[in-house]
Write a protein that holds these residues in place. Structure first.
Motif, PDB file in Angstrom:
ATOM      1  N   VAL A 108       0.866  -1.176   0.000  1.00 49.23           N
ATOM      2  CA  VAL A 108       0.000   0.000   0.000  1.00 49.23           C
ATOM      3  C   VAL A 108       0.901   1.224   0.000  1.00 49.23           C
ATOM      4  CG1 VAL A 108      -1.719   1.278   1.336  1.00 49.23           C
ATOM      5  CG2 VAL A 108      -1.770  -1.224   1.310  1.00 49.23           C
ATOM      6  N   VAL A 110       1.931   4.941   1.014  1.00 48.07           N
ATOM      7  CA  VAL A 110       1.702   5.650   2.268  1.00 48.07           C
ATOM      8  C   VAL A 110       1.299   7.089   1.992  1.00 48.07           C
ATOM      9  CG1 VAL A 110       2.756   6.329   4.441  1.00 48.07           C
ATOM     10  CG2 VAL A 110       3.421   4.190   3.351  1.00 48.07           C
ATOM     11  N   ARG A 111       0.115   7.464   2.487  1.00 51.55           N
ATOM     12  CA  ARG A 111      -0.377   8.829   2.269  1.00 51.55           C
ATOM     13  C   ARG A 111       0.384   9.847   3.119  1.00 51.55           C
ATOM     14  NH1 ARG A 111      -2.780   4.722  -0.432  1.00 51.55           N
ATOM     15  NH2 ARG A 111      -4.457   5.460  -1.777  1.00 51.55           N
ATOM     16  N   ARG A 112       0.763   9.455   4.345  1.00 55.27           N
ATOM     17  CA  ARG A 112       1.516  10.380   5.213  1.00 55.27           C
ATOM     18  C   ARG A 112       2.792   9.708   5.685  1.00 55.27           C
ATOM     19  NH1 ARG A 112      -3.116  12.270   9.367  1.00 55.27           N
ATOM     20  NH2 ARG A 112      -4.807  12.289   7.837  1.00 55.27           N
ATOM     21  N   PHE A 200       5.615   0.956  -2.372  1.00 56.69           N
ATOM     22  CA  PHE A 200       4.652   0.180  -1.593  1.00 56.69           C
ATOM     23  C   PHE A 200       5.277  -0.291  -0.292  1.00 56.69           C
ATOM     24  CE2 PHE A 200       1.989  -1.429  -5.444  1.00 56.69           C
ATOM     25  CZ  PHE A 200       1.513  -0.149  -5.629  1.00 56.69           C
TER      26      PHE A 200
ATOM     27  N   GLU B   6     -10.795   9.922  -0.871  1.00 49.87           N
ATOM     28  CA  GLU B   6      -9.452   9.416  -0.571  1.00 49.87           C
ATOM     29  C   GLU B   6      -9.435   8.993   0.905  1.00 49.87           C
ATOM     30  OE1 GLU B   6      -5.496   8.555  -1.546  1.00 49.87           O
ATOM     31  OE2 GLU B   6      -7.036   9.320  -2.900  1.00 49.87           O
ATOM     32  N   PRO B   8      -7.422   8.231   4.291  1.00 53.60           N
ATOM     33  CA  PRO B   8      -6.137   8.387   4.995  1.00 53.60           C
ATOM     34  C   PRO B   8      -5.709   7.067   5.649  1.00 53.60           C
ATOM     35  CG  PRO B   8      -7.714  10.098   5.647  1.00 53.60           C
ATOM     36  CD  PRO B   8      -8.481   9.060   4.877  1.00 53.60           C
ATOM     37  N   ASP B   9      -4.386   6.839   5.712  1.00 54.63           N
ATOM     38  CA  ASP B   9      -3.807   5.600   6.254  1.00 54.63           C
ATOM     39  C   ASP B   9      -4.395   5.212   7.610  1.00 54.63           C
ATOM     40  OD1 ASP B   9      -2.102   5.976   4.106  1.00 54.63           O
ATOM     41  OD2 ASP B   9      -0.501   6.813   5.335  1.00 54.63           O
ATOM     42  N   GLU B  10      -4.377   6.170   8.546  1.00 59.37           N
ATOM     43  CA  GLU B  10      -4.753   5.852   9.926  1.00 59.37           C
ATOM     44  C   GLU B  10      -6.232   5.477   9.994  1.00 59.37           C
ATOM     45  OE1 GLU B  10      -3.510   8.701   8.897  1.00 59.37           O
ATOM     46  OE2 GLU B  10      -1.426   8.637   9.606  1.00 59.37           O
ATOM     47  N   VAL B  24      -4.087  -5.390   5.726  1.00 56.48           N
ATOM     48  CA  VAL B  24      -4.268  -4.939   4.353  1.00 56.48           C
ATOM     49  C   VAL B  24      -2.976  -5.185   3.575  1.00 56.48           C
ATOM     50  CG1 VAL B  24      -4.638  -2.934   2.868  1.00 56.48           C
ATOM     51  CG2 VAL B  24      -5.966  -3.193   4.973  1.00 56.48           C
ATOM     52  N   ARG B  25      -3.089  -5.863   2.445  1.00 56.61           N
ATOM     53  CA  ARG B  25      -1.913  -6.103   1.602  1.00 56.61           C
ATOM     54  C   ARG B  25      -1.891  -5.186   0.393  1.00 56.61           C
ATOM     55  NH1 ARG B  25      -1.029 -12.624   1.225  1.00 56.61           N
ATOM     56  NH2 ARG B  25      -0.954 -13.032   3.463  1.00 56.61           N
ATOM     57  N   SER B  26      -3.030  -4.661   0.038  1.00 52.95           N
ATOM     58  CA  SER B  26      -3.093  -3.785  -1.126  1.00 52.95           C
ATOM     59  C   SER B  26      -4.449  -3.099  -1.134  1.00 52.95           C
ATOM     60  CB  SER B  26      -2.911  -4.616  -2.402  1.00 52.95           C
ATOM     61  OG  SER B  26      -3.187  -3.847  -3.545  1.00 52.95           O
ATOM     62  N   ILE B  27      -4.491  -1.880  -1.614  1.00 54.79           N
ATOM     63  CA  ILE B  27      -5.771  -1.200  -1.817  1.00 54.79           C
ATOM     64  C   ILE B  27      -5.644  -0.310  -3.046  1.00 54.79           C
ATOM     65  CG2 ILE B  27      -5.140   0.543  -0.070  1.00 54.79           C
ATOM     66  CD1 ILE B  27      -8.204   0.814   0.452  1.00 54.79           C
TER      67      ILE B  27
END
Lengths: 321, 321
Positions: A108, A110-112, A200, B6, B8-10, B24-27
């Motif tokens: 995945v 990373v957005r942040r 990723f 969108e 966010p990660d958290e 989660v392995r992929s999104i």
């Protein structure tokens, strides 16, 4: 986000028959990547990405990109691996476009990003530079310093509509960068676009690099400068020196940087900010009618460029003496 | 094509912690579906679709849709199955939107359906009608005949800009349909949007139905009329009676149609063409500034409506006497 090319059933079936991947179980357009049409493809043998190369990617460059992924994967870099058809071609045609299938990479983006993510990216970038060392195919950087002035000429007239005085500012910046640009630093294959959406992570570990469609031959430390711009600024425009220290340390832990490379890092980062400012400005001034993609704000990179212009000492980047 | 929200990660991590699906392995955002934000989600336990419901879907209707998928799957219909969290909720919130995870369905939607595909769709539609029989939650069809006139009022003024005389033509059509509409036909849960992109095939066999977000309580044969419009016209606008014969035969092989249902099919198909003409006209006249989605041509369904108006005998649909 973009899927430009729709693939007819019969053409997909004929295309897939070339590959030893079994039957198609699913195909879905992916809403990521603005350059090409990307499909997530599930077959009897696994999951893949099917890419149809749209006009923005020069067809003549595709063997360089696909061969590079083969080469890097063989060198231990985790990246998508082009699937070769029964005649050993990685590149074919589908729906009137050049097309390739690459392996699916888990992870995945990373957005942040945190400093730890930055450290991992620095390591991976250095490992990629080393692994690309013996790749013999070459591709000039069409978006390197030699390309910036022609690119600017196409946007000069509209630049001040984006920000008053921008045309003159960029003109002076080009003069300064061309005069001071370091020419003899270690060079090789660089990624040239290693932004967070191209890296990723899986369970906190870097799981792979994707999107090698800007890769080319250029200065290694310039690639690091791109990463400083891509990973070390906060959403509010502030430069995060903890992240840049981590990124540079990560890089140096895999590939040592010479004194000349370290000293040049500020101007290389400044040039890289200008490169993204120029391409974004170009796109901003040419939004096609009915565009599916909203262009990114060019001024984000104007601000980054100003940061590098003012802070042009290695210490500003947290570089250990 | 659309990913509007969108994540966010958290927030994703906190959301996923509610479900027993592992890491989660992929999104990846999927470039299909214009109503909601859809992500292909891979976790330790498998693949799923994560949907964030955007404003066009009424939040109050979500329990009907998700409960229906549970109900149909339990009744043997192959469709996405909502994943319930540890507290048995199928519906949660993510990034400020209602959100649900459903199981991944293998298969590919067919761009150019054959008569054999149509037969399979007819069978599946009838099986869905039967399986929905004992679903006790109800949802009125907001896009049924009672909704057409109010929908038209919002587009009446602009209609003639799309085609000269269209407003008056639709007005007369509404009068005729309201006067002749059959009211006492067998009814229950209908899909109401079973177009080719909502039906998956795998190795030539129908593998499942998706997208129940227009499902509602209405006349079964009206749903069949929607399928005639969705599956039996060629790209050039011609009606393919071989396909409609196959579709109706497939349906009748699973759920018999009464004489009244067969006689009403032409007017139900005509009304269904008007329904899609009206919603497309509505969207066509209201393209938002900077829209990511190009609206579909409303006149495609005007032409279909005209076909049904002229050919209003069951024999025109290849219905066996």
């Amino acid at each position: 986000m973009a899927v430009y090319t729709e693939v007819p059933d019969e053409e997909l079936a004929a295309f897939m028959a070339r590959y030893p991947l079994g039957d198609v179980r699913s195909i879905k357009g992916i809403a990521e990547g603005v350059e090409n049409s990307n499909y997530l493809l599930a077959t009897d043998t696994g999951q893949y990405i099917l890419t149809l190369y749209e006009k923005r990617v020069a067809e003549a460059d595709l063997p360089f990109f696909l061969g590079l992924m083969d080469h890097l994967a063989a060198g231990g870099i985790s990246c998508p691996l082009p699937v070769h058809d029964r005649d050993d071609n990685a590149l074919n045609r589908l729906a009137g476009r050049p097309a390739a299938i690459v392996t699916w990479l888990e992870g995945v983006w990373v957005r942040r990003p945190t400093a730890e993510h930055c450290r991992a990216v620095g390591e991976a970038l250095a490992a990629m530079h080393l692994a690309g060392g013996d790749y013999t195919v070459r591709r000039a950087n069409s978006l390197g310093i030699a390309g910036w002035r022609p690119l600017f000429e196409g946007s000069r007239e509209g630049a001040d509509s984006v920000r008053a005085g921008l045309a003159s500012d960029i003109g002076h910046e080009l003069d300064a960068l061309e005069a001071a640009w370091p020419r003899d630093l270690p060079a090789g294959v660089i990624h040239a676009d290693l932004f967070p959406d191209n890296v990723f992570f899986l369970r906190g570990e870097l799981s792979g690099l994707i999107d090698f469609y800007f890769a080319c031959n250029d200065t290694f430390a310039y690639d690091l400068g791109i990463c400083l711009n891509a990973w070390c600024f906060e959403g509010d425009g502030a430069f995060n020196v903890t992240k840049s220290r981590a990124l540079i340390r990560g890089y140096r832990s895999v590939r040592p940087l010479s004194e000349a490379e370290l000293t040049s890092l500020p101007i290389l980062a400044r040039g890289s900010a200008l490169r993204f400012l120029l391409t974004r400005l170009h796109d901003w001034l040419r939004v096609p009618e009915g565009a599916l993609v909203v262009p990114k704000d060019p001024l984000e990179f104007y601000q980054k460029m100003c940061f590098h212009r003012s802070a042009d000492e290695p210490s500003a980047y947290g570089i250990d003496p």
